[in-house]
Design a protein around this motif. Structure first.
Motif, short mmCIF file in Angstrom:
data_model
loop_
_atom_site.label_atom_id
_atom_site.label_comp_id
_atom_site.label_asym_id
_atom_site.label_seq_id
_atom_site.Cartn_x
_atom_site.Cartn_y
_atom_site.Cartn_z
N ASN A 1 67.28 14.67 136.60
CA ASN A 1 67.10 15.21 135.26
C ASN A 1 68.23 14.75 134.35
OD1 ASN A 1 66.94 17.30 133.05
ND2 ASN A 1 65.23 17.97 134.34
N THR B 1 64.58 24.44 137.96
CA THR B 1 65.37 23.42 137.28
C THR B 1 65.35 23.70 135.78
OG1 THR B 1 64.93 21.72 138.96
CG2 THR B 1 65.54 20.95 136.77
N PRO B 2 66.49 23.97 135.17
CA PRO B 2 66.51 24.30 133.74
C PRO B 2 65.87 23.20 132.89
CG PRO B 2 68.63 24.77 134.75
CD PRO B 2 67.83 24.04 135.78
N GLY B 3 64.98 23.60 131.99
CA GLY B 3 64.36 22.67 131.07
C GLY B 3 63.20 21.89 131.61
N ALA B 4 62.83 22.09 132.87
CA ALA B 4 61.72 21.35 133.48
C ALA B 4 60.42 22.13 133.31
CB ALA B 4 62.00 21.09 134.96
N VAL B 5 59.39 21.45 132.83
CA VAL B 5 58.07 22.06 132.65
C VAL B 5 57.03 21.14 133.27
CG1 VAL B 5 56.35 22.91 131.02
CG2 VAL B 5 58.79 23.15 130.50
N GLN C 1 68.44 17.98 139.85
CA GLN C 1 69.42 18.14 138.78
C GLN C 1 70.04 16.78 138.42
OE1 GLN C 1 68.75 21.25 137.90
NE2 GLN C 1 67.73 21.16 139.90
N MET D 1 62.03 18.98 129.73
CA MET D 1 61.38 17.71 130.05
C MET D 1 60.03 17.99 130.70
SD MET D 1 62.98 14.37 131.91
CE MET D 1 63.42 15.18 133.43
N ARG D 2 59.03 17.25 130.30
CA ARG D 2 57.66 17.44 130.81
C ARG D 2 57.45 16.57 132.05
NH1 ARG D 2 54.10 15.67 125.92
NH2 ARG D 2 55.47 13.87 126.23
N ARG E 1 68.13 12.24 130.93
CA ARG E 1 68.71 12.66 129.65
C ARG E 1 69.86 11.77 129.21
NH1 ARG E 1 68.93 17.62 132.34
NH2 ARG E 1 71.22 17.55 132.14
#
Length: 358
Positions: free
Chosen positions: A315, A22-26, A312, A1-2, A319
């Motif tokens: 996020n 945080t996994p998937g965080a950009v 978390q 996720m941006r 989702r």
């Protein structure tokens, strides 16, 4: 996720540190009108700073098309102006506490959040400190029996310097009881599972900031107080705040007393203490355990790992894999209790929440 970040001061940096784990965080965009703060943020991003877009304001960030979610960590009094273009763009939003500095602005946020297609989450990270979370779960599981009394103590350091000294004045913060204590009023509502009906606060600025001057003005923020909150279900709660007690072993201490036991938690030690009723002069039956926090989460911020766990949850909500646990309405209610406490401290009287429309 941006992710985009609006407000790159101290709390903004904490969010960046937690997004990094945080996994998937950009992180794809930053917005702040202060060049020095932006430089600090880019330094915190380290090798991840390359390619991160930088904007002067939230409107430009909202229009860039580079983000899915935005964290708002700008000064309290800017929240409404910052949030408007983010709502217009339909973005997911995690907004730092307090939601706003006035009840009117907080109500506006609630209305806009309800109409927005994006997730809106009020950042109340104290809920997610592992020792506090364990304490809350234990109270709700009935470990104290029927809850009757709740007390929260925060004995801590003074307000830190901020850009432009904005946090030295109640007009910018909502006042200490809104700015700092909304966390604790939120915890009260969460633990008690009822709404406040009346508030009494005795507080003043007795030690900190008295010799400070900004543009010829003296700060006007409370640095110590006692606040009693009566809830609709009959539970009463109390907050004991001192902002000139940084030498205390534990910064936060929370105690719940029911008809069967007392439960206490101490932060940062993490100790959870259960003291069942035993009868007069009978042996005590105290039980102690320590709630541990992931060391990686601890290193990513100064709120006992809570910001990591909060991210978390946020996020997951974005989702569609979990609920919004801290709504705009929660943010409004915490601001309202804080506003009532500010009125009470100034006017030396009990304030009924009905006076404020609650």
């Amino acid at each position: 996720m941006r992710y985009g970040l609006v407000g790159t001061g101290m709390m903004g940096i904490e969010h960046l540190s937690n997004l990094a784990i945080t996994p998937g965080a950009v992180v794809t965009a930053l917005a702040d009108p202060t060049t020095a703060s932006l430089a600090w943020a880019r330094g915190a991003l380290k090798d991840r700073a390359a390619g991160v877009a930088v904007f002067e304001d939230a409107a430009a960030l909202a229009a860039c098309g580079l983000v899915d979610a935005v964290i708002v960590a700008s000064p309290n009094h800017t929240h409404r102006a910052v949030l408007e273009p983010l709502f217009d763009a339909g973005l997911h939003i995690l907004c730092e506490k307090p939601l706003a500095t006035t009840i009117e602005d907080a109500r506006w946020v609630v209305a806009r959040a309800a109409a927005s297609p994006g997730v809106f989450w009020t950042a109340m990270e104290y809920r997610y400190m592992p020792p506090a979370k364990a304490f809350i779960d234990a109270v709700h599981a009935g470990d104290v029996g029927a809850l009757r009394m709740l007390s929260i103590r925060e004995h801590r350091f003074p307000f830190l310097p901020k850009v432009g000294d904005w946090n030295r004045f109640s007009r910018n913060t909502g006042g200490t009881m809104v700015e700092k204590c909304c966390h604790f009023f939120d915890l009260m509502r969460l633990i008690v599972r009822s709404e406040a009906v009346r508030v009494y606060c005795s507080g003043a600025m007795d030690v900190n900031h008295r010799d400070e001057r900004y543009g010829g003005e003296t700060p006007d923020i409370i640095d110590n107080s006692y606040t009693v909150v009566d809830f609709a279900n009959g539970v009463r709660a109390m907050l004991d705040l001192s902002m000139f007690a940084e030498g205390a072993e534990n910064q936060e201490e929370i105690a719940a007393v029911g008809d069967a036991a007392r439960l206490e938690v101490f932060i940062p030690s993490g100790e959870l203490v259960t003291s069942p009723r035993t009868g007069f002069r009978r042996p005590k039956a105290v039980e102690r355990r320590v709630i541990h926090t992931d060391p990686v989460a601890l290193q990513a911020g100064s709120h006992h790992g809570s910001t990591f766990y909060e991210h978390q949850k946020f996020n997951a909500a974005v989702r569609g894999e979990g609920p919004v646990e801290v709504t705009a309405e929660d943010g409004l209610r915490a601001v309202a209790i804080g506003a009532a406490a500010e009125i009470s401290a100034r006017e030396h009287r009990v304030v009924a929440m009905a006076e404020l429309g609650f």
